[in-house]
Design a protein around this motif. Structure first.
Motif, PDB file in Angstrom:
ATOM      1  N   ALA A   1       5.880   1.200  10.547  1.00 28.78           N
ATOM      2  CA  ALA A   1       6.132   0.678   9.201  1.00 28.78           C
ATOM      3  C   ALA A   1       5.895   1.757   8.147  1.00 28.78           C
ATOM      4  O   ALA A   1       6.622   1.826   7.143  1.00 28.78           O
ATOM      5  N   ASP A   2       4.883   2.618   8.366  1.00 29.35           N
ATOM      6  CA  ASP A   2       4.623   3.698   7.408  1.00 29.35           C
ATOM      7  C   ASP A   2       5.822   4.634   7.299  1.00 29.35           C
ATOM      8  O   ASP A   2       6.194   5.058   6.196  1.00 29.35           O
ATOM      9  N   LEU A   3       6.414   4.959   8.437  1.00 29.53           N
ATOM     10  CA  LEU A   3       7.561   5.865   8.418  1.00 29.53           C
ATOM     11  C   LEU A   3       8.749   5.238   7.709  1.00 29.53           C
ATOM     12  O   LEU A   3       9.436   5.900   6.918  1.00 29.53           O
TER      13      LEU A   3
ATOM     14  N   ARG B   1      12.306   4.626   2.935  1.00 31.83           N
ATOM     15  CA  ARG B   1      12.816   3.823   1.819  1.00 31.83           C
ATOM     16  C   ARG B   1      12.460   4.473   0.483  1.00 31.83           C
ATOM     17  O   ARG B   1      13.292   4.533  -0.438  1.00 31.83           O
ATOM     18  N   ALA B   2      11.233   4.951   0.370  1.00 31.90           N
ATOM     19  CA  ALA B   2      10.794   5.584  -0.882  1.00 31.90           C
ATOM     20  C   ALA B   2      11.606   6.837  -1.192  1.00 31.90           C
ATOM     21  O   ALA B   2      11.832   7.171  -2.361  1.00 31.90           O
ATOM     22  N   GLU B   3      12.064   7.519  -0.135  1.00 27.71           N
ATOM     23  CA  GLU B   3      12.853   8.736  -0.321  1.00 27.71           C
ATOM     24  C   GLU B   3      14.350   8.461  -0.381  1.00 27.71           C
ATOM     25  O   GLU B   3      15.150   9.385  -0.545  1.00 27.71           O
ATOM     26  N   GLY B   4      14.748   7.187  -0.211  1.00 25.45           N
ATOM     27  CA  GLY B   4      16.164   6.838  -0.239  1.00 25.45           C
ATOM     28  C   GLY B   4      16.940   7.324   0.969  1.00 25.45           C
ATOM     29  O   GLY B   4      18.129   7.630   0.874  1.00 25.45           O
ATOM     30  N   ILE B   5      16.276   7.378   2.112  1.00 26.85           N
ATOM     31  CA  ILE B   5      16.894   7.867   3.346  1.00 26.85           C
ATOM     32  C   ILE B   5      17.164   6.688   4.275  1.00 26.85           C
ATOM     33  O   ILE B   5      16.267   5.891   4.546  1.00 26.85           O
TER      34      ILE B   5
ATOM     35  N   MET C   1       0.845  -1.194   0.000  1.00 28.06           N
ATOM     36  CA  MET C   1       0.000   0.000   0.000  1.00 28.06           C
ATOM     37  C   MET C   1       0.882   1.246   0.000  1.00 28.06           C
ATOM     38  O   MET C   1       1.786   1.362   0.830  1.00 28.06           O
ATOM     39  N   PRO C   2       0.665   2.207  -0.927  1.00 29.64           N
ATOM     40  CA  PRO C   2       1.510   3.400  -0.986  1.00 29.64           C
ATOM     41  C   PRO C   2       1.424   4.209   0.295  1.00 29.64           C
ATOM     42  O   PRO C   2       0.395   4.259   0.965  1.00 29.64           O
ATOM     43  N   VAL C   3       2.543   4.840   0.651  1.00 23.58           N
ATOM     44  CA  VAL C   3       2.582   5.680   1.842  1.00 23.58           C
ATOM     45  C   VAL C   3       1.840   6.978   1.564  1.00 23.58           C
ATOM     46  O   VAL C   3       2.013   7.597   0.511  1.00 23.58           O
TER      47      VAL C   3
END
Length: 206
Positions: A165-167, A172-176, A1-3
């Motif tokens: 998990a959302d955070l 991960r999506a932001e590459g951080i 599920m997308p953040v």
């Protein structure tokens, strides 16, 4: 599920004051790292502080890693060290009290009136479960406060409605990247046991 990035950003905007420097309690873990980056994305002016509890050999190096990450972001950062000898009684409670005291002292020295902590919905659930295990009364079962004042500083928890998990999915999506604290897997501590119990209860919807 997308953040839901807008929802996370909204929690920061609603939970933290605009127009003043906000302190970020930054351990380097996923929750506080997300808090820092979300606050920056929300346009807040921030400074960060890391408390080195000196409970693990790696802690000093980890604090310097966090300092370097803040420097790369242009965020002013400080490290405060908990100097202690043998710690009798409840180690985690003693560490928590020391951490809040050190953070409050840092904030006062910087003229910062509000400090944000990265606690999440998962931390809230663990706190309530630990209170239940202690047969706490209603006050003990009410969980973490979203905000309170201590030593002249307003402490706030803007991410209590967000899941851990959302955070991490957002990071991960932001590459951080972030630092995983091995203490979080140590069954010696009640919070770790509560976390694992909640994971086991999740299929029941609890």
């Amino acid at each position: 599920m997308p953040v839901d990035r807008d929802r996370l950003a909204g929690l920061i905007r609603e939970g933290l004051p605009q127009g003043e420097t906000v302190g970020i309690a930054l351990s380097g873990g996923g929750d506080s790292t997300a808090l820092l980056h979300l606050a920056l994305r929300a346009g807040l002016t921030v400074e960060a502080v890391t408390v080195d509890h000196r409970l693990r050999p790696e802690s000093a190096a980890e604090a310097q890693t966090v300092a370097a990450a803040c420097a790369a972001l242009g965020v002013r950062h400080a490290v405060r060290v908990w100097d202690h000898g043998a710690i009798p009684g409840n180690l985690m409670d003693a560490a928590r009290r020391a951490r809040i005291g050190l953070i409050a002292g840092w904030a006062a020295s910087r003229g910062i009136g509000t400090v944000a902590l990265g606690h999440t919905r998962d931390d809230q659930a663990e706190t309530v479960l630990m209170g239940l295990a202690r047969t706490a009364g209603l006050a003990g079962l009410s969980g973490m406060r979203p905000a309170w004042r201590e030593a002249g500083v307003e402490f706030r928890r803007p991410l209590l409605a967000a899941g851990r998990a959302d955070l991490r999915d957002w990071l991960r999506a932001e590459g951080i990247g972030w630092i995983d604290d091995p203490t979080n897997e140590n069954d010696r501590f009640a919070r770790t046991r509560a976390r694992k119990a909640l994971a086991a209860l999740a299929p029941l919807g609890i």
